[in-house]
Structure formats: structure tokens, C-alpha cells
Design a protein around this motif. Structure first.
Motif, PDB file in Angstrom:
ATOM      1  N   TYR A  17       0.864  -1.178   0.000  1.00  0.00           N
ATOM      2  CA  TYR A  17       0.000   0.000   0.000  1.00  0.00           C
ATOM      3  C   TYR A  17       0.901   1.228   0.000  1.00  0.00           C
ATOM      4  O   TYR A  17       1.812   1.338   0.816  1.00  0.00           O
ATOM      5  CB  TYR A  17      -0.894   0.014   1.247  1.00  0.00           C
ATOM      6  N   THR A  18       0.677   2.143  -0.935  1.00  0.00           N
ATOM      7  CA  THR A  18       1.506   3.348  -1.025  1.00  0.00           C
ATOM      8  C   THR A  18       0.646   4.594  -0.824  1.00  0.00           C
ATOM      9  O   THR A  18      -0.518   4.632  -1.222  1.00  0.00           O
ATOM     10  CB  THR A  18       2.224   3.426  -2.387  1.00  0.00           C
ATOM     11  N   PHE A  19       1.259   5.623  -0.212  1.00  0.00           N
ATOM     12  CA  PHE A  19       0.564   6.869   0.124  1.00  0.00           C
ATOM     13  C   PHE A  19       1.465   8.059  -0.161  1.00  0.00           C
ATOM     14  O   PHE A  19       2.679   7.972   0.004  1.00  0.00           O
ATOM     15  CB  PHE A  19       0.197   6.891   1.616  1.00  0.00           C
ATOM     16  N   TRP A  45      -2.635   4.674  -3.028  1.00  0.00           N
ATOM     17  CA  TRP A  45      -3.531   5.676  -2.471  1.00  0.00           C
ATOM     18  C   TRP A  45      -2.998   7.085  -2.705  1.00  0.00           C
ATOM     19  O   TRP A  45      -3.477   8.049  -2.128  1.00  0.00           O
ATOM     20  CB  TRP A  45      -3.721   5.429  -0.973  1.00  0.00           C
ATOM     21  N   ILE A  86      -2.811  12.453   3.662  1.00  0.00           N
ATOM     22  CA  ILE A  86      -2.066  11.195   3.655  1.00  0.00           C
ATOM     23  C   ILE A  86      -2.385  10.379   4.907  1.00  0.00           C
ATOM     24  O   ILE A  86      -2.632   9.174   4.836  1.00  0.00           O
ATOM     25  CB  ILE A  86      -0.552  11.464   3.528  1.00  0.00           C
ATOM     26  N   SER A 132      -5.917   8.988   4.726  1.00  0.00           N
ATOM     27  CA  SER A 132      -5.966   7.900   3.738  1.00  0.00           C
ATOM     28  C   SER A 132      -5.412   6.611   4.326  1.00  0.00           C
ATOM     29  O   SER A 132      -5.952   5.523   4.099  1.00  0.00           O
ATOM     30  CB  SER A 132      -5.158   8.263   2.492  1.00  0.00           C
ATOM     31  N   LEU A 133      -4.335   6.732   5.098  1.00  0.00           N
ATOM     32  CA  LEU A 133      -3.753   5.568   5.759  1.00  0.00           C
ATOM     33  C   LEU A 133      -4.748   4.954   6.742  1.00  0.00           C
ATOM     34  O   LEU A 133      -4.924   3.733   6.779  1.00  0.00           O
ATOM     35  CB  LEU A 133      -2.464   5.956   6.480  1.00  0.00           C
ATOM     36  N   CYS A 145      -7.462   3.226   4.722  1.00  0.00           N
ATOM     37  CA  CYS A 145      -6.921   1.995   4.144  1.00  0.00           C
ATOM     38  C   CYS A 145      -6.856   0.883   5.185  1.00  0.00           C
ATOM     39  O   CYS A 145      -7.211  -0.262   4.908  1.00  0.00           O
ATOM     40  CB  CYS A 145      -5.541   2.267   3.559  1.00  0.00           C
ATOM     41  N   ASN A 146      -6.416   1.237   6.373  1.00  0.00           N
ATOM     42  CA  ASN A 146      -6.339   0.249   7.457  1.00  0.00           C
ATOM     43  C   ASN A 146      -7.728  -0.282   7.807  1.00  0.00           C
ATOM     44  O   ASN A 146      -7.905  -1.483   8.022  1.00  0.00           O
ATOM     45  CB  ASN A 146      -5.663   0.849   8.688  1.00  0.00           C
ATOM     46  N   VAL A 199       3.873  -0.999   3.759  1.00  0.00           N
ATOM     47  CA  VAL A 199       3.213   0.302   3.689  1.00  0.00           C
ATOM     48  C   VAL A 199       4.299   1.337   3.453  1.00  0.00           C
ATOM     49  O   VAL A 199       5.194   1.503   4.274  1.00  0.00           O
ATOM     50  CB  VAL A 199       2.440   0.616   4.989  1.00  0.00           C
ATOM     51  N   ILE A 212       5.096   5.352   2.653  1.00  0.00           N
ATOM     52  CA  ILE A 212       4.507   6.684   2.759  1.00  0.00           C
ATOM     53  C   ILE A 212       5.545   7.727   2.364  1.00  0.00           C
ATOM     54  O   ILE A 212       6.662   7.718   2.869  1.00  0.00           O
ATOM     55  CB  ILE A 212       4.025   6.967   4.194  1.00  0.00           C
ATOM     56  N   TRP A 243       5.801  11.373   2.916  1.00  0.00           N
ATOM     57  CA  TRP A 243       5.271  12.563   3.572  1.00  0.00           C
ATOM     58  C   TRP A 243       5.749  13.806   2.842  1.00  0.00           C
ATOM     59  O   TRP A 243       6.850  13.831   2.305  1.00  0.00           O
ATOM     60  CB  TRP A 243       5.736  12.628   5.027  1.00  0.00           C
TER      61      TRP A 243
END
Length: 91
Positions: free
Chosen positions: A5-7, A34, A44, A47-48, A51-52, A63, A65, A67
């Protein structure tokens, strides 16, 4: 089953070119990007959390992220601040 999963705003597509996340996602059984262009840190984070709730992330999931930096975010806050910053850098 491996899941990624990417953010962050840096994982969004530009002109239909694959992103880093897309390339890395090929190595996983399940992949969700994401990322959203221009996403700030609040977006962000939320969204995390979403997603969780949807996917029930585990310690086995990857995961990633990206930032937004303080500097990048502050430059986008106002045109006045950006102009002042550019003037200071020229001195």
C-alpha cells in the motif's frame, strides 16, 4: 499473500507514465496506490487510516509513505510567502 500500500503525492501518475509505486507493485500479490497529486500530510494520514479500516493491515504488509516536507508544504501556503522566500534567496 504479499500486499503493498503506497501513500503520498509522489506516488501519483503523470501523463500516464507508471509511478515508482506501480513498478514496485508488480512484485506483490496485491497492490493499492492511495497517492493523490498535491496531497498534504493530513490527507495522507487520513488515507492511511481509511486503508487500514478497509484492509485490516498486518505486520506482513508493506506500507510506503512519502510525507510532504515542511519546506514544500509551506511554499504552497501562500503566494506572498513564496515571493518573500525567493527575494531572500537572491540576497
Amino acid at each position: 499473500m504479499s500486499r503493498l500500500y503506497t501513500f503520498g503525492c509522489s506516488f501519483t501518475q503523470y501523463w500516464r507514465w507508471p509511478t515508482w509505486a506501480d513498478a514496485l507493485g508488480r512484485e506483490f500479490d496485491h497492490f493499492e496506490n492511495w497517492g493523490l497529486c498535491g496531497a498534504g500530510n493530513s490527507y495522507i494520514l487520513w488515507s492511511l487510516i481509511e486503508c487500514n479500516q478497509r484492509n485490516q493491515l498486518t505486520a506482513n504488509d508493506e506500507v510506503w509513505i512519502m510525507w510532504r516536507s515542511e519546506e514544500h508544504t509551506s511554499e504552497l501556503q501562500s503566494h506572498h510567502d513564496l515571493v518573500c522566500r525567493l527575494l531572500l534567496e537572491k540576497k
